[in-house]
Design a protein around this motif. Structure first.
Motif, PDB file in Angstrom:
ATOM      1  N   LEU A 107      -3.103  22.335  -1.633  1.00 52.38           N
ATOM      2  CA  LEU A 107      -2.724  23.728  -1.416  1.00 52.38           C
ATOM      3  C   LEU A 107      -3.219  24.583  -2.573  1.00 52.38           C
ATOM      4  O   LEU A 107      -3.319  24.113  -3.710  1.00 52.38           O
ATOM      5  N   ALA A 133       1.410  27.415  -2.498  1.00 51.74           N
ATOM      6  CA  ALA A 133       2.562  26.708  -3.058  1.00 51.74           C
ATOM      7  C   ALA A 133       3.648  27.694  -3.464  1.00 51.74           C
ATOM      8  O   ALA A 133       4.843  27.465  -3.215  1.00 51.74           O
ATOM      9  N   LEU A 164       7.520  19.687   1.424  1.00 56.04           N
ATOM     10  CA  LEU A 164       6.156  19.543   1.920  1.00 56.04           C
ATOM     11  C   LEU A 164       5.814  18.070   2.081  1.00 56.04           C
ATOM     12  O   LEU A 164       6.045  17.268   1.170  1.00 56.04           O
ATOM     13  N   THR A 191       1.348  15.362  -3.426  1.00 58.68           N
ATOM     14  CA  THR A 191       1.394  16.632  -2.698  1.00 58.68           C
ATOM     15  C   THR A 191       0.310  17.600  -3.148  1.00 58.68           C
ATOM     16  O   THR A 191      -0.030  18.530  -2.407  1.00 58.68           O
ATOM     17  N   ASP A 192      -0.238  17.409  -4.339  1.00 59.13           N
ATOM     18  CA  ASP A 192      -1.278  18.302  -4.831  1.00 59.13           C
ATOM     19  C   ASP A 192      -2.671  17.769  -4.526  1.00 59.13           C
ATOM     20  O   ASP A 192      -2.867  16.572  -4.310  1.00 59.13           O
ATOM     21  N   CYS A 241       1.874  22.469  -6.399  1.00 60.92           N
ATOM     22  CA  CYS A 241       2.918  22.009  -5.485  1.00 60.92           C
ATOM     23  C   CYS A 241       4.060  21.351  -6.260  1.00 60.92           C
ATOM     24  O   CYS A 241       5.238  21.625  -6.009  1.00 60.92           O
ATOM     25  N   HIS A 242       3.711  20.493  -7.207  1.00 59.14           N
ATOM     26  CA  HIS A 242       4.743  19.883  -8.042  1.00 59.14           C
ATOM     27  C   HIS A 242       5.481  20.945  -8.849  1.00 59.14           C
ATOM     28  O   HIS A 242       6.719  20.980  -8.888  1.00 59.14           O
ATOM     29  N   LEU A 263       7.095  23.981  -6.073  1.00 58.15           N
ATOM     30  CA  LEU A 263       8.037  23.518  -5.054  1.00 58.15           C
ATOM     31  C   LEU A 263       9.189  22.719  -5.657  1.00 58.15           C
ATOM     32  O   LEU A 263      10.357  22.967  -5.336  1.00 58.15           O
ATOM     33  N   GLY A 308       9.026  16.645  -1.992  1.00 60.21           N
ATOM     34  CA  GLY A 308       7.707  16.226  -1.557  1.00 60.21           C
ATOM     35  C   GLY A 308       7.769  14.899  -0.822  1.00 60.21           C
ATOM     36  O   GLY A 308       8.585  14.029  -1.149  1.00 60.21           O
TER      37      GLY A 308
END
Length: 267
Positions: free
Chosen positions: A175, A180, A192, A199-200, A213-214, A217, A224
């Motif tokens: 993302l 994010a 996600l 997740t990234d 993302c980490h 989110l 995640g």
């Protein structure tokens, strides 16, 4: 009819539909074994352990009537759950044992960008993608999961292809920081889910902020899910996803079984 009676009737209906096959249970989990891909960090950092079984007994002198094993692995191996305290932005938030069970299940929105990631392995889902999806399918679900379908799980049994690491480092989809941030700050999703090792994106260290993302989110108290499979079996809307990590006290995550309840014939 009271709310309790209505809910009981609804659960009985779901149980009946499961038994009749009208609702299908799709396992989104990757098998956990010694060859399961794991995230490899630069050598100066600590590394997660690959999955390993150690036999205790197998119908022998060590235990004539039973077979069992010890196992060793990292919290973030295979299909796994990221708790908020996994990242520095969420270090004071829930560990995996404190995540409320109610927040482990919810409706799923599946955003499909397989065509884009086939053309560009470093493809980054952006805010316009999310807005376009919502224009077609409706708002992202409150207390639900956003599942990012990229087709990357087709490489899940080949660790080298799965990592896709070249001279510039790994190149896998993810993302944008803007996407994010949008999910973290402007939606009510639980978290996600992705098909990749984390997740990234593979090159997320190059983004700003790094690993958005980490950072964003998990810092917002969301979760995640990684290394999912069979997202092609899910419709864009209408499935319910249940993620079941081990409640490791103080843990930052856990391998987990992720199941989706899907109307039979939905895809």
């Amino acid at each position: 009819m009271s709310d309790v009676t209505s809910a009981a009737a609804g659960l009985a209906a779901v149980a009946g539909q499961l038994a009749a096959g009208a609702i299908e249970v799709v396992d989104l989990t990757s098998p956990l074994h010694a060859g399961t891909p794991v995230l490899r960090l630069p050598e100066r950092f600590g590394q997660t352990a690959r999955f390993a079984l150690e036999e205790i007994s197998r119908f022998d002198d060590r235990g004539p009537g039973w077979y069992w094993n010890n196992f060793r692995t990292g919290e973030h191996t295979g299909t796994h759950f990221d708790a908020p305290n996994h990242w520095i932005t969420g270090k004071d938030l829930d560990d995996v044992s404190r995540v409320p069970a109610q927040r482990l299940a919810g409706p799923a929105a599946v955003v499909d960008r397989t065509a884009q990631t086939e053309a560009d392995p470093s493809y980054l889902l952006d805010v316009p993608d999310l807005l376009a999806w919502q224009e077609e399918h409706g708002a992202l679900p409150e207390n639900g999961w956003l599942l990012y379908r990229t087709g990357w799980s087709r490489y899940a049994d080949d660790p080298e292809a799965f990592a896709n690491a070249g001279e510039r480092g790994p190149r896998t989809p993810g993302l944008t920081p803007a996407a994010a941030r949008y999910l973290a700050e402007e939606t009510g999703i639980l978290g996600l889910g992705v098909e990749t090792v984390g997740t990234d994106a593979g090159h997320a260290a190059e983004l700003e902020p790094p690993y958005p993302c980490h950072s964003l989110l998990l810092g917002a108290g969301k979760y995640g899910l990684t290394q999912l499979r069979r997202l092609d079996r899910l419709p864009a809307t209408g499935a319910v996803v249940i993620a079941a990590p081990l409640p490791i006290v103080g843990g930052s995550g856990s391998p987990c079984r992720v199941l989706a309840l899907v109307p039979a014939g939905a895809r």
